[in-house]
Design a protein around this motif. Structure first.
Motif, PDB file in Angstrom:
ATOM      1  N   VAL A   1       0.867  -1.176   0.000  1.00  0.00           N
ATOM      2  CA  VAL A   1       0.000   0.000   0.000  1.00  0.00           C
ATOM      3  C   VAL A   1       0.903   1.224   0.000  1.00  0.00           C
ATOM      4  CG1 VAL A   1      -1.746   1.308   1.270  1.00  0.00           C
ATOM      5  CG2 VAL A   1      -1.794  -1.210   1.296  1.00  0.00           C
ATOM      6  N   ASP A   2       0.734   2.105  -0.972  1.00  0.00           N
ATOM      7  CA  ASP A   2       1.515   3.334  -1.067  1.00  0.00           C
ATOM      8  C   ASP A   2       0.821   4.469  -0.322  1.00  0.00           C
ATOM      9  OD1 ASP A   2       3.594   2.290  -2.595  1.00  0.00           O
ATOM     10  OD2 ASP A   2       2.543   2.660  -4.472  1.00  0.00           O
ATOM     11  N   ARG A   3       1.461   5.633  -0.339  1.00  0.00           N
ATOM     12  CA  ARG A   3       0.949   6.874   0.245  1.00  0.00           C
ATOM     13  C   ARG A   3       1.047   6.890   1.772  1.00  0.00           C
ATOM     14  NH1 ARG A   3       0.130  10.749  -2.931  1.00  0.00           N
ATOM     15  NH2 ARG A   3      -1.456  11.666  -1.642  1.00  0.00           N
ATOM     16  N   MET A   4       2.039   6.191   2.299  1.00  0.00           N
ATOM     17  CA  MET A   4       2.288   6.229   3.734  1.00  0.00           C
ATOM     18  C   MET A   4       3.210   7.407   4.034  1.00  0.00           C
ATOM     19  SD  MET A   4       0.579   3.527   4.529  1.00  0.00           S
ATOM     20  CE  MET A   4       1.004   2.974   6.139  1.00  0.00           C
ATOM     21  N   ALA A   5       3.403   7.700   5.291  1.00  0.00           N
ATOM     22  CA  ALA A   5       4.296   8.781   5.703  1.00  0.00           C
ATOM     23  C   ALA A   5       5.754   8.361   5.520  1.00  0.00           C
ATOM     24  CB  ALA A   5       4.040   9.146   7.160  1.00  0.00           C
ATOM     25  N   TRP A   6       6.652   9.326   5.670  1.00  0.00           N
ATOM     26  CA  TRP A   6       8.078   9.065   5.467  1.00  0.00           C
ATOM     27  C   TRP A   6       8.655   8.207   6.590  1.00  0.00           C
ATOM     28  CZ3 TRP A   6      12.333  12.522   7.539  1.00  0.00           C
ATOM     29  CH2 TRP A   6      13.581  11.999   7.211  1.00  0.00           C
ATOM     30  N   GLN A   7       8.654   8.671   7.796  1.00  0.00           N
ATOM     31  CA  GLN A   7       9.282   7.935   8.890  1.00  0.00           C
ATOM     32  C   GLN A   7       8.230   7.273   9.776  1.00  0.00           C
ATOM     33  OE1 GLN A   7      12.118  10.264  11.048  1.00  0.00           O
ATOM     34  NE2 GLN A   7      13.488  10.412   9.319  1.00  0.00           N
ATOM     35  N   VAL A   8       7.714   6.177   9.302  1.00  0.00           N
ATOM     36  CA  VAL A   8       6.710   5.426  10.036  1.00  0.00           C
ATOM     37  C   VAL A   8       7.367   4.801  11.263  1.00  0.00           C
ATOM     38  CG1 VAL A   8       5.094   3.506   9.888  1.00  0.00           C
ATOM     39  CG2 VAL A   8       5.435   4.987   7.926  1.00  0.00           C
ATOM     40  N   LYS A   9       6.730   4.942  12.415  1.00  0.00           N
ATOM     41  CA  LYS A   9       7.301   4.446  13.671  1.00  0.00           C
ATOM     42  C   LYS A   9       6.264   3.609  14.402  1.00  0.00           C
ATOM     43  CE  LYS A   9       9.851   8.764  14.017  1.00  0.00           C
ATOM     44  NZ  LYS A   9       9.277   9.539  12.946  1.00  0.00           N
ATOM     45  N   CYS A  10       5.873   2.496  13.821  1.00  0.00           N
ATOM     46  CA  CYS A  10       4.797   1.711  14.421  1.00  0.00           C
ATOM     47  C   CYS A  10       5.009   0.214  14.204  1.00  0.00           C
ATOM     48  CB  CYS A  10       3.453   2.138  13.829  1.00  0.00           C
ATOM     49  SG  CYS A  10       3.267   1.720  12.083  1.00  0.00           S
ATOM     50  N   VAL A  11       4.128  -0.545  14.827  1.00  0.00           N
ATOM     51  CA  VAL A  11       4.010  -1.980  14.612  1.00  0.00           C
ATOM     52  C   VAL A  11       2.565  -2.214  14.181  1.00  0.00           C
ATOM     53  CG1 VAL A  11       4.128  -4.264  15.684  1.00  0.00           C
ATOM     54  CG2 VAL A  11       5.673  -2.460  16.457  1.00  0.00           C
ATOM     55  N   PRO A  12       2.330  -2.919  13.093  1.00  0.00           N
ATOM     56  CA  PRO A  12       0.948  -3.180  12.678  1.00  0.00           C
ATOM     57  C   PRO A  12       0.206  -3.995  13.749  1.00  0.00           C
ATOM     58  CG  PRO A  12       2.498  -3.808  10.960  1.00  0.00           C
ATOM     59  CD  PRO A  12       3.294  -3.507  12.172  1.00  0.00           C
ATOM     60  N   LEU A  13      -1.083  -3.746  13.853  1.00  0.00           N
ATOM     61  CA  LEU A  13      -1.947  -4.508  14.752  1.00  0.00           C
ATOM     62  C   LEU A  13      -2.979  -5.249  13.914  1.00  0.00           C
ATOM     63  CD1 LEU A  13      -2.556  -1.803  17.490  1.00  0.00           C
ATOM     64  CD2 LEU A  13      -0.911  -3.691  17.542  1.00  0.00           C
TER      65      LEU A  13
ATOM     66  N   ILE B   1      -6.157  -5.196   9.271  1.00  0.00           N
ATOM     67  CA  ILE B   1      -4.834  -4.696   9.643  1.00  0.00           C
ATOM     68  C   ILE B   1      -4.951  -3.216   9.975  1.00  0.00           C
ATOM     69  CG2 ILE B   1      -2.456  -4.303   8.865  1.00  0.00           C
ATOM     70  CD1 ILE B   1      -2.920  -6.590   6.828  1.00  0.00           C
ATOM     71  N   TYR B   2      -4.379  -2.817  11.111  1.00  0.00           N
ATOM     72  CA  TYR B   2      -4.356  -1.413  11.522  1.00  0.00           C
ATOM     73  C   TYR B   2      -2.915  -0.924  11.537  1.00  0.00           C
ATOM     74  CZ  TYR B   2      -9.104  -2.274  13.129  1.00  0.00           C
ATOM     75  OH  TYR B   2     -10.432  -2.600  13.192  1.00  0.00           O
ATOM     76  N   VAL B   3      -2.680   0.241  10.902  1.00  0.00           N
ATOM     77  CA  VAL B   3      -1.348   0.837  10.868  1.00  0.00           C
ATOM     78  C   VAL B   3      -1.483   2.336  11.113  1.00  0.00           C
ATOM     79  CG1 VAL B   3       0.704   1.271   9.466  1.00  0.00           C
ATOM     80  CG2 VAL B   3      -0.509  -0.891   9.234  1.00  0.00           C
ATOM     81  N   ASN B   4      -0.731   2.854  12.059  1.00  0.00           N
ATOM     82  CA  ASN B   4      -0.690   4.286  12.324  1.00  0.00           C
ATOM     83  C   ASN B   4       0.494   4.841  11.548  1.00  0.00           C
ATOM     84  OD1 ASN B   4      -0.655   6.853  13.317  1.00  0.00           O
ATOM     85  ND2 ASN B   4      -0.013   6.289  15.372  1.00  0.00           N
ATOM     86  N   ALA B   5       0.226   5.642  10.537  1.00  0.00           N
ATOM     87  CA  ALA B   5       1.321   6.061   9.662  1.00  0.00           C
ATOM     88  C   ALA B   5       1.122   7.472   9.142  1.00  0.00           C
ATOM     89  CB  ALA B   5       1.462   5.091   8.503  1.00  0.00           C
ATOM     90  N   TRP B   6       1.169   8.428  10.022  1.00  0.00           N
ATOM     91  CA  TRP B   6       1.092   9.821   9.602  1.00  0.00           C
ATOM     92  C   TRP B   6       2.148  10.595  10.351  1.00  0.00           C
ATOM     93  CZ3 TRP B   6       0.211  14.560  11.932  1.00  0.00           C
ATOM     94  CH2 TRP B   6       0.022  15.633  11.041  1.00  0.00           C
ATOM     95  N   GLU B   7       2.719  11.584   9.700  1.00  0.00           N
ATOM     96  CA  GLU B   7       3.761  12.390  10.309  1.00  0.00           C
ATOM     97  C   GLU B   7       3.513  13.840   9.966  1.00  0.00           C
ATOM     98  OE1 GLU B   7       8.573  12.967  10.045  1.00  0.00           O
ATOM     99  OE2 GLU B   7       7.582  11.499   8.807  1.00  0.00           O
TER     100      GLU B   7
END
Length: 129
Positions: free
Chosen positions: A96-108, A114-120
């Motif tokens: 999946v594209d269009r994520m943030a640059w420095q993602v700092k998470c673990v998928p749940l 699937i849940y991913v927190n990916a905004w900066e």
């Protein structure tokens, strides 16, 4: 198993290794030559290694997704892209594209969701693909 040197301002202190199905999984996202690899935790022998050149320095940790109708997967958040790999082989399955640059998470995971927190805030304005 010797690793490095790393092309990342923070060295390799940015992604936690995980144990899954008898393998030690390590995500090495750096300024260039990014990869993910699985090693035998007892011998250090490489089981597989997969190129991640489409991503750059990032700080996410892989999560193990066990969908009800497919093989187990590693879901890896990275710079600009979330990628799934087959756990057994390291083969890239989907992304999946269009994520943030420095993602700092673990998928749940919750069942097949699937849940991913990916905004900066800042840092990647105009860079998302």
């Amino acid at each position: 198993m010797p690793l490095g040197p790393f092309a990342n301002i923070n060295g390799h202190g940015h992604s936690s290794p995980i144990l899954a199905d008898g393998m030690l999984i390590l995500v090495v996202d750096q300024n260039d030559n990014s990869y993910i690899m699985a090693v035998d935790p007892d011998s250090g022998r490489k089981i597989w290694k997969t190129d991640r050149s489409e991503t750059t320095r990032s700080y996410g940790t892989a999560g193990v997704f066990r969908p009800s109708d497919a093989p187990s997967q590693l879901v890896v958040p990275g710079a600009y892209r979330l990628i799934s790999y087959e756990l057994r082989t390291g083969k890239k399955l989907w992304w999946v594209d269009r994520m943030a640059w420095q993602v700092k998470c673990v998928p749940l995971f919750d069942g097949d969701t699937i849940y991913v927190n990916a905004w900066e805030n800042g840092g990647d304005e105009g860079q998302r693909r």
